[in-house]
Design a protein around this motif. Structure first.
Motif, PDB file in Angstrom:
ATOM      1  N   VAL A 293       0.708  18.492 -59.006  1.00 49.75           N
ATOM      2  CA  VAL A 293       1.988  18.702 -59.689  1.00 49.75           C
ATOM      3  C   VAL A 293       1.806  18.607 -61.198  1.00 49.75           C
ATOM      4  CG1 VAL A 293       4.288  17.705 -60.081  1.00 49.75           C
ATOM      5  CG2 VAL A 293       3.428  17.958 -57.764  1.00 49.75           C
ATOM      6  N   LEU A 294       1.075  17.618 -61.643  1.00 47.36           N
ATOM      7  CA  LEU A 294       0.872  17.428 -63.077  1.00 47.36           C
ATOM      8  C   LEU A 294       0.100  18.594 -63.693  1.00 47.36           C
ATOM      9  CD1 LEU A 294       1.341  15.518 -65.453  1.00 47.36           C
ATOM     10  CD2 LEU A 294      -0.836  14.455 -64.907  1.00 47.36           C
ATOM     11  N   LEU A 295      -0.983  18.997 -63.069  1.00 46.21           N
ATOM     12  CA  LEU A 295      -1.791  20.093 -63.618  1.00 46.21           C
ATOM     13  C   LEU A 295      -1.034  21.416 -63.606  1.00 46.21           C
ATOM     14  CD1 LEU A 295      -5.319  19.285 -62.166  1.00 46.21           C
ATOM     15  CD2 LEU A 295      -4.486  18.955 -64.493  1.00 46.21           C
ATOM     16  N   PHE A 296      -0.323  21.701 -62.530  1.00 50.16           N
ATOM     17  CA  PHE A 296       0.445  22.940 -62.462  1.00 50.16           C
ATOM     18  C   PHE A 296       1.572  22.939 -63.491  1.00 50.16           C
ATOM     19  CE2 PHE A 296       3.466  25.992 -60.629  1.00 50.16           C
ATOM     20  CZ  PHE A 296       2.619  27.084 -60.498  1.00 50.16           C
ATOM     21  N   SER A 297       2.180  21.779 -63.700  1.00 52.44           N
ATOM     22  CA  SER A 297       3.251  21.661 -64.697  1.00 52.44           C
ATOM     23  C   SER A 297       2.719  21.926 -66.101  1.00 52.44           C
ATOM     24  CB  SER A 297       3.873  20.262 -64.655  1.00 52.44           C
ATOM     25  OG  SER A 297       4.397  19.995 -63.400  1.00 52.44           O
ATOM     26  N   VAL A 298       1.580  21.358 -66.413  1.00 50.60           N
ATOM     27  CA  VAL A 298       0.979  21.565 -67.734  1.00 50.60           C
ATOM     28  C   VAL A 298       0.608  23.032 -67.917  1.00 50.60           C
ATOM     29  CG1 VAL A 298      -1.037  21.021 -69.158  1.00 50.60           C
ATOM     30  CG2 VAL A 298       0.197  19.191 -67.990  1.00 50.60           C
ATOM     31  N   PHE A 299       0.014  23.629 -66.886  1.00 49.99           N
ATOM     32  CA  PHE A 299      -0.349  25.044 -66.955  1.00 49.99           C
ATOM     33  C   PHE A 299       0.884  25.918 -67.188  1.00 49.99           C
ATOM     34  CE2 PHE A 299      -0.746  29.103 -64.656  1.00 49.99           C
ATOM     35  CZ  PHE A 299      -1.738  29.684 -65.425  1.00 49.99           C
ATOM     36  N   MET A 300       1.947  25.683 -66.425  1.00 48.33           N
ATOM     37  CA  MET A 300       3.163  26.488 -66.556  1.00 48.33           C
ATOM     38  C   MET A 300       3.841  26.255 -67.909  1.00 48.33           C
ATOM     39  SD  MET A 300       3.201  28.489 -64.079  1.00 48.33           S
ATOM     40  CE  MET A 300       4.776  29.237 -64.424  1.00 48.33           C
ATOM     41  N   PHE A 301       3.765  25.027 -68.418  1.00 48.95           N
ATOM     42  CA  PHE A 301       4.335  24.760 -69.741  1.00 48.95           C
ATOM     43  C   PHE A 301       3.642  25.602 -70.808  1.00 48.95           C
ATOM     44  CE2 PHE A 301       3.786  22.492 -73.764  1.00 48.95           C
ATOM     45  CZ  PHE A 301       5.097  22.536 -74.216  1.00 48.95           C
ATOM     46  N   PHE A 302       2.315  25.604 -70.796  1.00 48.91           N
ATOM     47  CA  PHE A 302       1.593  26.372 -71.810  1.00 48.91           C
ATOM     48  C   PHE A 302       1.818  27.876 -71.636  1.00 48.91           C
ATOM     49  CE2 PHE A 302      -0.982  22.445 -72.309  1.00 48.91           C
ATOM     50  CZ  PHE A 302      -0.667  22.230 -73.639  1.00 48.91           C
ATOM     51  N   LEU A 303       1.946  28.333 -70.407  1.00 49.90           N
ATOM     52  CA  LEU A 303       2.253  29.738 -70.164  1.00 49.90           C
ATOM     53  C   LEU A 303       3.654  30.084 -70.683  1.00 49.90           C
ATOM     54  CD1 LEU A 303       1.211  32.359 -68.820  1.00 49.90           C
ATOM     55  CD2 LEU A 303       2.342  31.583 -66.730  1.00 49.90           C
TER      56      LEU A 303
ATOM     57  N   TYR B  65      13.609  14.209 -44.735  1.00 51.66           N
ATOM     58  CA  TYR B  65      14.898  13.651 -45.144  1.00 51.66           C
ATOM     59  C   TYR B  65      14.828  13.074 -46.557  1.00 51.66           C
ATOM     60  CZ  TYR B  65      16.012  13.928 -40.172  1.00 51.66           C
ATOM     61  OH  TYR B  65      16.218  14.357 -38.886  1.00 51.66           O
ATOM     62  N   SER B  66      13.745  12.417 -46.841  1.00 57.99           N
ATOM     63  CA  SER B  66      13.564  11.846 -48.175  1.00 57.99           C
ATOM     64  C   SER B  66      13.501  12.942 -49.227  1.00 57.99           C
ATOM     65  CB  SER B  66      12.287  11.009 -48.239  1.00 57.99           C
ATOM     66  OG  SER B  66      12.328   9.977 -47.298  1.00 57.99           O
ATOM     67  N   PHE B  67      12.805  14.026 -48.903  1.00 55.94           N
ATOM     68  CA  PHE B  67      12.726  15.151 -49.830  1.00 55.94           C
ATOM     69  C   PHE B  67      14.112  15.708 -50.120  1.00 55.94           C
ATOM     70  CE2 PHE B  67      12.516  19.802 -50.309  1.00 55.94           C
ATOM     71  CZ  PHE B  67      11.886  19.858 -51.541  1.00 55.94           C
ATOM     72  N   LEU B  68      14.903  15.901 -49.082  1.00 58.86           N
ATOM     73  CA  LEU B  68      16.256  16.433 -49.282  1.00 58.86           C
ATOM     74  C   LEU B  68      17.109  15.494 -50.124  1.00 58.86           C
ATOM     75  CD1 LEU B  68      17.009  17.878 -45.742  1.00 58.86           C
ATOM     76  CD2 LEU B  68      16.552  19.147 -47.837  1.00 58.86           C
TER      77      LEU B  68
ATOM     78  N   ALA C  45      14.086  25.928 -61.070  1.00 57.49           N
ATOM     79  CA  ALA C  45      13.604  26.625 -59.878  1.00 57.49           C
ATOM     80  C   ALA C  45      12.087  26.516 -59.750  1.00 57.49           C
ATOM     81  CB  ALA C  45      14.035  28.090 -59.918  1.00 57.49           C
ATOM     82  N   LEU C  46      11.385  26.572 -60.873  1.00 56.65           N
ATOM     83  CA  LEU C  46       9.931  26.435 -60.850  1.00 56.65           C
ATOM     84  C   LEU C  46       9.522  25.086 -60.259  1.00 56.65           C
ATOM     85  CD1 LEU C  46       7.047  27.358 -61.771  1.00 56.65           C
ATOM     86  CD2 LEU C  46       7.530  26.124 -63.880  1.00 56.65           C
ATOM     87  N   PHE C  47      10.145  24.029 -60.747  1.00 61.30           N
ATOM     88  CA  PHE C  47       9.778  22.699 -60.260  1.00 61.30           C
ATOM     89  C   PHE C  47      10.260  22.459 -58.829  1.00 61.30           C
ATOM     90  CE2 PHE C  47       8.742  21.966 -64.642  1.00 61.30           C
ATOM     91  CZ  PHE C  47       7.638  21.140 -64.538  1.00 61.30           C
ATOM     92  N   LEU C  48      11.379  23.051 -58.461  1.00 60.77           N
ATOM     93  CA  LEU C  48      11.829  22.951 -57.071  1.00 60.77           C
ATOM     94  C   LEU C  48      10.822  23.625 -56.145  1.00 60.77           C
ATOM     95  CD1 LEU C  48      13.995  22.060 -55.085  1.00 60.77           C
ATOM     96  CD2 LEU C  48      15.170  24.223 -55.527  1.00 60.77           C
ATOM     97  N   THR C  49      10.281  24.747 -56.587  1.00 62.01           N
ATOM     98  CA  THR C  49       9.260  25.440 -55.804  1.00 62.01           C
ATOM     99  C   THR C  49       7.993  24.603 -55.679  1.00 62.01           C
ATOM    100  OG1 THR C  49      10.130  27.556 -56.562  1.00 62.01           O
ATOM    101  CG2 THR C  49       7.902  27.561 -55.646  1.00 62.01           C
ATOM    102  N   ILE C  50       7.582  24.007 -56.779  1.00 62.75           N
ATOM    103  CA  ILE C  50       6.396  23.141 -56.757  1.00 62.75           C
ATOM    104  C   ILE C  50       6.596  21.996 -55.769  1.00 62.75           C
ATOM    105  CG2 ILE C  50       5.016  21.500 -58.098  1.00 62.75           C
ATOM    106  CD1 ILE C  50       5.613  23.247 -60.563  1.00 62.75           C
TER     107      ILE C  50
ATOM    108  N   THR D 263       8.647  21.798 -53.239  1.00 66.11           N
ATOM    109  CA  THR D 263       8.745  22.288 -51.867  1.00 66.11           C
ATOM    110  C   THR D 263       7.367  22.578 -51.290  1.00 66.11           C
ATOM    111  OG1 THR D 263      10.907  23.237 -52.390  1.00 66.11           O
ATOM    112  CG2 THR D 263       9.815  24.024 -50.398  1.00 66.11           C
ATOM    113  N   VAL D 264       6.514  23.215 -52.069  1.00 65.79           N
ATOM    114  CA  VAL D 264       5.155  23.526 -51.601  1.00 65.79           C
ATOM    115  C   VAL D 264       4.371  22.244 -51.343  1.00 65.79           C
ATOM    116  CG1 VAL D 264       2.949  24.536 -52.313  1.00 65.79           C
ATOM    117  CG2 VAL D 264       5.078  25.813 -52.658  1.00 65.79           C
ATOM    118  N   VAL D 265       4.480  21.289 -52.258  1.00 65.44           N
ATOM    119  CA  VAL D 265       3.744  20.025 -52.087  1.00 65.44           C
ATOM    120  C   VAL D 265       4.280  19.265 -50.873  1.00 65.44           C
ATOM    121  CG1 VAL D 265       3.299  17.778 -53.141  1.00 65.44           C
ATOM    122  CG2 VAL D 265       3.040  19.852 -54.490  1.00 65.44           C
ATOM    123  N   THR D 266       5.584  19.274 -50.685  1.00 65.76           N
ATOM    124  CA  THR D 266       6.168  18.600 -49.519  1.00 65.76           C
ATOM    125  C   THR D 266       5.708  19.260 -48.229  1.00 65.76           C
ATOM    126  OG1 THR D 266       8.101  17.965 -50.815  1.00 65.76           O
ATOM    127  CG2 THR D 266       8.324  17.895 -48.430  1.00 65.76           C
TER     128      THR D 266
END
Length: 132
Positions: free
Chosen positions: A12-22, A74-77, A114-119, A121-124
């Protein structure tokens, strides 16, 4: 220390940093610095907020998985709904204003949301599919 257990946090952290710079590169190529300074919430503020929320959610899901994997969904929701409520109050100053710049800022806010919600969801889904 079991690195594999905490791997989703790093993802999550690495993808977030990558998307931020993009995202930042797209902004700097498409808009003038003056337009970027006029944003109510800057990109670092948005990404910091949503990345922190995502890291908290994923960390909580890892802890829930250790206790009982049946409650991860349930926790994710629940945590996602809480994040949406906090994000709504974060967005509230932009909702009352109607001009072209605010419309762009709302779209930008929801795109990052939406980007972070997708991240998340995929990780969950990976956590749920990784039964041990």
């Amino acid at each position: 220390m079991d690195f594999k257990k905490w791997k989703p946090l790093l993802e999550v952290l690495l993808f977030s940093v990558f998307m931020f710079f993009l995202h930042q590169a797209c902004f700097s190529n498409c808009f003038s610095p003056n337009q970027c300074e006029q944003l109510y919430y800057s990109l670092p503020e948005l990404y910091s907020f949503f990345c922190t929320c995502s890291l908290i959610i994923v960390f909580s899901l890892i802890l829930v998985k250790q206790k009982n994997i049946d409650y991860v969904g349930y926790s994710f929701l629940l945590l996602t709904v809480l994040k949406m409520v906090v994000a709504y109050f974060f967005l509230l100053p932009l909702l009352g204003t109607e001009n072209q710049n605010m419309r762009f800022q709302k779209i930008n806010f929801f795109a990052v949301f939406a980007l972070f919600l997708t991240i998340e969801t995929v990780v969950t889904a990976r956590i749920l599919n990784n039964k041990q």
